[in-house]
Design a protein around this motif. Structure first.
Motif, short mmCIF file in Angstrom:
data_model
loop_
_atom_site.label_atom_id
_atom_site.label_comp_id
_atom_site.label_asym_id
_atom_site.label_seq_id
_atom_site.Cartn_x
_atom_site.Cartn_y
_atom_site.Cartn_z
N LYS A 85 0.84 -1.20 0.00
CA LYS A 85 0.00 0.00 0.00
C LYS A 85 0.88 1.26 0.00
CE LYS A 85 -3.58 2.41 2.54
NZ LYS A 85 -4.41 2.46 3.73
N ALA A 86 1.87 1.32 0.88
CA ALA A 86 2.76 2.48 0.97
C ALA A 86 3.59 2.63 -0.31
CB ALA A 86 3.67 2.36 2.18
N ASN A 87 4.06 1.50 -0.86
CA ASN A 87 4.86 1.55 -2.09
C ASN A 87 4.04 2.05 -3.27
OD1 ASN A 87 7.12 0.70 -0.75
ND2 ASN A 87 6.88 -1.45 -1.31
N LEU A 88 2.79 1.59 -3.33
CA LEU A 88 1.92 2.05 -4.41
C LEU A 88 1.61 3.54 -4.25
CD1 LEU A 88 0.39 1.21 -6.93
CD2 LEU A 88 -1.55 0.60 -5.48
N GLN A 89 1.39 3.97 -3.02
CA GLN A 89 1.15 5.39 -2.73
C GLN A 89 2.36 6.23 -3.16
OE1 GLN A 89 -1.73 6.57 -1.18
NE2 GLN A 89 -1.01 8.70 -1.27
N LEU A 90 3.56 5.80 -2.78
CA LEU A 90 4.79 6.52 -3.14
C LEU A 90 4.99 6.54 -4.67
CD1 LEU A 90 7.35 5.35 -0.43
CD2 LEU A 90 6.54 7.68 -0.82
N THR A 91 4.69 5.41 -5.28
CA THR A 91 4.83 5.33 -6.74
C THR A 91 3.89 6.32 -7.42
OG1 THR A 91 5.47 3.00 -6.59
CG2 THR A 91 4.71 3.79 -8.74
N MET A 92 2.65 6.38 -6.96
CA MET A 92 1.69 7.31 -7.55
C MET A 92 2.12 8.76 -7.33
SD MET A 92 -0.40 5.47 -9.15
CE MET A 92 -1.59 6.69 -9.60
N GLU A 93 2.59 9.09 -6.14
CA GLU A 93 3.05 10.45 -5.85
C GLU A 93 4.25 10.82 -6.75
OE1 GLU A 93 3.83 10.51 -1.67
OE2 GLU A 93 1.70 10.43 -1.15
N THR A 94 5.16 9.87 -6.88
CA THR A 94 6.35 10.10 -7.73
C THR A 94 5.94 10.31 -9.19
OG1 THR A 94 7.70 8.77 -6.24
CG2 THR A 94 8.57 9.15 -8.45
N MET A 95 5.03 9.48 -9.66
CA MET A 95 4.58 9.61 -11.05
C MET A 95 3.84 10.93 -11.27
SD MET A 95 5.77 7.13 -12.70
CE MET A 95 7.15 6.88 -11.61
#
Length: 154
Positions: A85-95
Motif C-alpha cells: 500500500k505504501a509503495n503504491l502510494q509513493l509510486t503514484m506520488e512520484t509519477m
C-alpha cells in the motif's frame, strides 16, 4: 567649335558627377541595409542562443529531478518491499511529480517556440515589406550602375 566641345565636355562631366553622386547614395543605402541586416542577424542569433539555453536548462532540471525522484522511490521500496500500500502510494506520488515536471517542460518548450515563431514572423514581414508595398525599386542600383558606365564608354 571649341566652345561647343567645351560645353559638351562640361555637360558630360556634370552628368558623370550627377551619376556618380546618385551611385554613391545608392551604394551607401545598400551598405546601410547590409549593416542593418547584420545587426538583426546577430540579435536573432543571440536570442536563439538564450532561448536554447532556457530550454536546455529546463530539460536538464527535469532529468535531474526525475533521477532523484526515482532514487528516492527505489530506496523507499527496498526499505519496505512488502508494504504494498505504501509503495503504491509513493509510486503514484512520484509519477504525479514526474508528470508535473514533464508538463512544465512542455510549457517551457511551447512558450519558447511561440516566441520564436512570433520573432520569425515579424522579421519576415519586415524583410519582405518592400516587396509588398512596392515602394522600393530593387533594380535601381543596377540601373544606376549602367548610367555610371554608359557615359564613360562613349
Amino acid at each position: 567649335m571649341s566652345k561647343s566641345t567645351d560645353k559638351k565636355t562640361e555637360k558630360k562631366t556634370e552628368t558623370q558627377d550627377s551619376v556618380q553622386e546618385t551611385m554613391k547614395n545608392t551604394m551607401e543605402g545598400y551598405f546601410d541595409g547590409i549593416a542593418d541586416s547584420s545587426e538583426k542577424f546577430a540579435e536573432s542569433v543571440s536570442n536563439a542562443r538564450a532561448r536554447n539555453t532556457r530550454i536546455m536548462d529546463k530539460f536538464i532540471e527535469t532529468i535531474a529531478s526525475g533521477q532523484k525522484d526515482m532514487l528516492e522511490l527505489g530506496r523507499a521500496i527496498t526499505a519496505a518491499p512488502t508494504d504494498y500500500k505504501a509503495n503504491l502510494q509513493l509510486t503514484m506520488e512520484t509519477m504525479n511529480r514526474r508528470q508535473e515536471c514533464a508538463l512544465e517542460f512542455g510549457k517551457t518548450l511551447f512558450r519558447e517556440q511561440t516566441e520564436m515563431t512570433s520573432e520569425a514572423s515579424e522579421n519576415t514581414k519586415e524583410l519582405f515589406a518592400p516587396f509588398k508595398t512596392g515602394d522600393f525599386d530593387w533594380t535601381a542600383p543596377y540601373r544606376q550602375m549602367s548610367k555610371f558606365w554608359t557615359p564613360n564608354a562613349s
